[in-house]
Design a protein around this motif. Structure first.
Motif, PDB file in Angstrom:
ATOM      1  N   PRO A   1      12.053  -8.834 -17.437  1.00  0.00           N
ATOM      2  CA  PRO A   1      11.569 -10.188 -17.742  1.00  0.00           C
ATOM      3  C   PRO A   1      11.357 -10.988 -16.450  1.00  0.00           C
ATOM      4  CG  PRO A   1      13.442  -9.621 -19.122  1.00  0.00           C
ATOM      5  CD  PRO A   1      13.313  -8.532 -18.095  1.00  0.00           C
ATOM      6  N   ASP A   2      10.252 -11.685 -16.378  1.00  0.00           N
ATOM      7  CA  ASP A   2       9.911 -12.529 -15.224  1.00  0.00           C
ATOM      8  C   ASP A   2       9.720 -11.757 -13.921  1.00  0.00           C
ATOM      9  OD1 ASP A   2      10.041 -14.851 -16.865  1.00  0.00           O
ATOM     10  OD2 ASP A   2      12.223 -14.889 -16.591  1.00  0.00           O
ATOM     11  N   SER A   3       9.500 -10.452 -13.994  1.00  0.00           N
ATOM     12  CA  SER A   3       9.279  -9.667 -12.775  1.00  0.00           C
ATOM     13  C   SER A   3       7.950 -10.041 -12.131  1.00  0.00           C
ATOM     14  CB  SER A   3       9.283  -8.168 -13.080  1.00  0.00           C
ATOM     15  OG  SER A   3       9.072  -7.433 -11.886  1.00  0.00           O
ATOM     16  N   VAL A   4       7.937 -10.120 -10.803  1.00  0.00           N
ATOM     17  CA  VAL A   4       6.700 -10.383 -10.063  1.00  0.00           C
ATOM     18  C   VAL A   4       6.047  -9.070  -9.622  1.00  0.00           C
ATOM     19  CG1 VAL A   4       7.496 -12.640  -9.254  1.00  0.00           C
ATOM     20  CG2 VAL A   4       7.875 -10.610  -7.812  1.00  0.00           C
ATOM     21  N   ILE A   5       6.723  -7.951  -9.894  1.00  0.00           N
ATOM     22  CA  ILE A   5       6.251  -6.637  -9.455  1.00  0.00           C
ATOM     23  C   ILE A   5       5.243  -6.085 -10.459  1.00  0.00           C
ATOM     24  CG2 ILE A   5       6.939  -4.296  -8.796  1.00  0.00           C
ATOM     25  CD1 ILE A   5       8.136  -6.615  -7.036  1.00  0.00           C
ATOM     26  N   HIS A   6       4.068  -5.697  -9.933  1.00  0.00           N
ATOM     27  CA  HIS A   6       3.020  -5.058 -10.739  1.00  0.00           C
ATOM     28  C   HIS A   6       2.796  -3.670 -10.152  1.00  0.00           C
ATOM     29  CE1 HIS A   6       2.055  -8.949 -12.573  1.00  0.00           C
ATOM     30  NE2 HIS A   6       2.263  -9.430 -11.367  1.00  0.00           N
ATOM     31  N   TYR A   7       3.323  -2.654 -10.830  1.00  0.00           N
ATOM     32  CA  TYR A   7       3.255  -1.275 -10.335  1.00  0.00           C
ATOM     33  C   TYR A   7       2.018  -0.597 -10.913  1.00  0.00           C
ATOM     34  CZ  TYR A   7       4.513   3.645  -9.748  1.00  0.00           C
ATOM     35  OH  TYR A   7       4.505   4.981  -9.439  1.00  0.00           O
ATOM     36  N   HIS A   8       1.178  -0.079 -10.030  1.00  0.00           N
ATOM     37  CA  HIS A   8      -0.098   0.502 -10.432  1.00  0.00           C
ATOM     38  C   HIS A   8      -0.159   2.025 -10.331  1.00  0.00           C
ATOM     39  CE1 HIS A   8      -2.081  -3.442 -10.647  1.00  0.00           C
ATOM     40  NE2 HIS A   8      -1.329  -3.760  -9.612  1.00  0.00           N
ATOM     41  N   GLY A   9       0.889   2.691  -9.885  1.00  0.00           N
ATOM     42  CA  GLY A   9       0.836   4.137  -9.724  1.00  0.00           C
ATOM     43  C   GLY A   9       0.256   4.519  -8.373  1.00  0.00           C
TER      44      GLY A   9
ATOM     45  N   CYS B   1       0.801  -1.232   0.000  1.00  0.00           N
ATOM     46  CA  CYS B   1       0.000   0.000   0.000  1.00  0.00           C
ATOM     47  C   CYS B   1       0.830   1.277   0.000  1.00  0.00           C
ATOM     48  CB  CYS B   1      -0.943  -0.009   1.197  1.00  0.00           C
ATOM     49  SG  CYS B   1      -2.108  -1.369   1.173  1.00  0.00           S
ATOM     50  N   GLY B   2       2.051   1.215  -0.475  1.00  0.00           N
ATOM     51  CA  GLY B   2       2.815   2.429  -0.715  1.00  0.00           C
ATOM     52  C   GLY B   2       3.911   2.737   0.283  1.00  0.00           C
ATOM     53  N   ASP B   3       4.693   3.739  -0.074  1.00  0.00           N
ATOM     54  CA  ASP B   3       5.888   4.177   0.643  1.00  0.00           C
ATOM     55  C   ASP B   3       6.967   3.102   0.640  1.00  0.00           C
ATOM     56  OD1 ASP B   3       4.763   6.633   1.001  1.00  0.00           O
ATOM     57  OD2 ASP B   3       4.783   6.593   3.184  1.00  0.00           O
ATOM     58  N   VAL B   4       7.242   2.620  -0.573  1.00  0.00           N
ATOM     59  CA  VAL B   4       8.366   1.711  -0.781  1.00  0.00           C
ATOM     60  C   VAL B   4       9.661   2.512  -0.635  1.00  0.00           C
ATOM     61  CG1 VAL B   4       9.570   0.275  -2.484  1.00  0.00           C
ATOM     62  CG2 VAL B   4       7.065   0.218  -2.331  1.00  0.00           C
ATOM     63  N   CYS B   5       9.659   3.732  -1.130  1.00  0.00           N
ATOM     64  CA  CYS B   5      10.808   4.638  -1.274  1.00  0.00           C
ATOM     65  C   CYS B   5      11.672   4.152  -2.430  1.00  0.00           C
ATOM     66  CB  CYS B   5      11.576   4.842   0.017  1.00  0.00           C
ATOM     67  SG  CYS B   5      10.561   5.656   1.285  1.00  0.00           S
ATOM     68  N   ALA B   6      12.782   3.488  -2.184  1.00  0.00           N
ATOM     69  CA  ALA B   6      13.625   3.010  -3.291  1.00  0.00           C
ATOM     70  C   ALA B   6      13.063   1.704  -3.845  1.00  0.00           C
ATOM     71  CB  ALA B   6      15.051   2.802  -2.819  1.00  0.00           C
ATOM     72  N   PRO B   7      12.720   1.669  -5.126  1.00  0.00           N
ATOM     73  CA  PRO B   7      12.164   0.454  -5.714  1.00  0.00           C
ATOM     74  C   PRO B   7      13.058  -0.770  -5.564  1.00  0.00           C
ATOM     75  CG  PRO B   7      11.844   2.306  -7.185  1.00  0.00           C
ATOM     76  CD  PRO B   7      12.736   2.790  -6.067  1.00  0.00           C
TER      77      PRO B   7
ATOM     78  N   TYR C   1      10.053   6.147 -12.070  1.00  0.00           N
ATOM     79  CA  TYR C   1      10.569   5.588 -13.319  1.00  0.00           C
ATOM     80  C   TYR C   1      11.242   4.244 -13.056  1.00  0.00           C
ATOM     81  CZ  TYR C   1      13.399   4.821 -17.460  1.00  0.00           C
ATOM     82  OH  TYR C   1      13.984   4.254 -18.555  1.00  0.00           O
ATOM     83  N   LEU C   2      12.068   4.173 -12.017  1.00  0.00           N
ATOM     84  CA  LEU C   2      12.738   2.915 -11.687  1.00  0.00           C
ATOM     85  C   LEU C   2      11.721   1.856 -11.256  1.00  0.00           C
ATOM     86  CD1 LEU C   2      15.394   1.383 -11.444  1.00  0.00           C
ATOM     87  CD2 LEU C   2      15.627   2.305  -9.134  1.00  0.00           C
ATOM     88  N   MET C   3      10.656   2.285 -10.559  1.00  0.00           N
ATOM     89  CA  MET C   3       9.606   1.338 -10.164  1.00  0.00           C
ATOM     90  C   MET C   3       8.970   0.731 -11.416  1.00  0.00           C
ATOM     91  SD  MET C   3       7.925   0.057  -7.468  1.00  0.00           S
ATOM     92  CE  MET C   3       7.780   1.231  -6.142  1.00  0.00           C
ATOM     93  N   PHE C   4       8.648   1.592 -12.377  1.00  0.00           N
ATOM     94  CA  PHE C   4       8.078   1.111 -13.630  1.00  0.00           C
ATOM     95  C   PHE C   4       9.044   0.161 -14.335  1.00  0.00           C
ATOM     96  CE2 PHE C   4       7.774   1.560 -18.252  1.00  0.00           C
ATOM     97  CZ  PHE C   4       6.496   1.056 -18.453  1.00  0.00           C
ATOM     98  N   MET C   5      10.320   0.527 -14.392  1.00  0.00           N
ATOM     99  CA  MET C   5      11.308  -0.308 -15.078  1.00  0.00           C
ATOM    100  C   MET C   5      11.468  -1.662 -14.378  1.00  0.00           C
ATOM    101  SD  MET C   5      11.939   1.335 -17.735  1.00  0.00           S
ATOM    102  CE  MET C   5      13.229   0.307 -18.408  1.00  0.00           C
ATOM    103  N   LEU C   6      11.423  -1.676 -13.052  1.00  0.00           N
ATOM    104  CA  LEU C   6      11.500  -2.932 -12.308  1.00  0.00           C
ATOM    105  C   LEU C   6      10.327  -3.839 -12.674  1.00  0.00           C
ATOM    106  CD1 LEU C   6      12.818  -4.674 -10.063  1.00  0.00           C
ATOM    107  CD2 LEU C   6      11.398  -3.408  -8.431  1.00  0.00           C
TER     108      LEU C   6
END
Length: 174
Positions: A74-82, A34-40, A65-70
């Motif tokens: 390939p094979d990333s489990v991260i789904h970034y929704h903004g 639910c947010g405040d990851v800070c560094a992706p 931008y780095l969150m989106f790139m992460l």
């Protein structure tokens, strides 16, 4: 379907990994952040666990931008929704937003079965009566980083709609 809900990790990758590792061992199939990851890069250790991670940015956005790139690797489990996310999981409508006051407003609409939030670092499980004569759960896991009363997360079961606030392993006596 069991889920792990976390928030406000504030770069504490060790505590985030400990919580998600425990949740996975208890049957969690997905992680909601639910947010405040800070560094992706704090999310990178979760890749090896293989659970899908749905994440929003909160008010400590870090490098979006780095969150989106992460999330695009390939094979990333991260789904970034903004800034927020509406998800269908295990037959339930789940909304992720960072701020508790927005969570309460969204819960009141009756459009969601569960609204998850963070920000205030205080873990809570509450039920509100909504405008559709039903009830909506608001789940706030507190802070995974231990910047509040404790380092905590929520483990829940979407089938039974049972949820519990859990202390991150290794932080019980801080």
């Amino acid at each position: 379907m069991k889920i792990c809900i976390v928030s406000d990790s504030h770069d504490r990758r060790d505590l985030l990994l400990a919580a998600v590792t425990e949740a996975k061992s208890l049957g969690a199939e997905v992680v909601l952040h639910c947010g405040d990851v800070c560094a992706p890069t704090a999310l990178r250790p979760l890749q090896k666990l293989g659970l899908p991670v749905h994440v929003i940015h909160g008010n400590n956005m870090g490098d979006t931008y780095l969150m989106f790139m992460l999330s695009q690797e390939p094979d990333s489990v991260i789904h970034y929704h903004g800034m927020d996310a509406g998800l269908d999981l295990g037959g339930k409508r789940v909304f992720l937003v960072h701020y508790p006051h927005y969570a309460e407003a969204l819960a009141l609409t009756g459009d969601w079965d569960i609204v998850c939030c963070g920000h205030d670092h205080h873990p809570a499980i509450t039920t509100v009566d909504n405008t559709k004569q039903g009830q909506t759960l608001i789940l706030n896991p507190g802070t995974i980083a231990g910047l509040g009363p404790c380092a905590s997360y929520i483990l829940g079961d979407l089938e039974t709609m049972q949820f519990e606030i859990r202390t991150v392993p290794g932080t019980e006596h801080r």
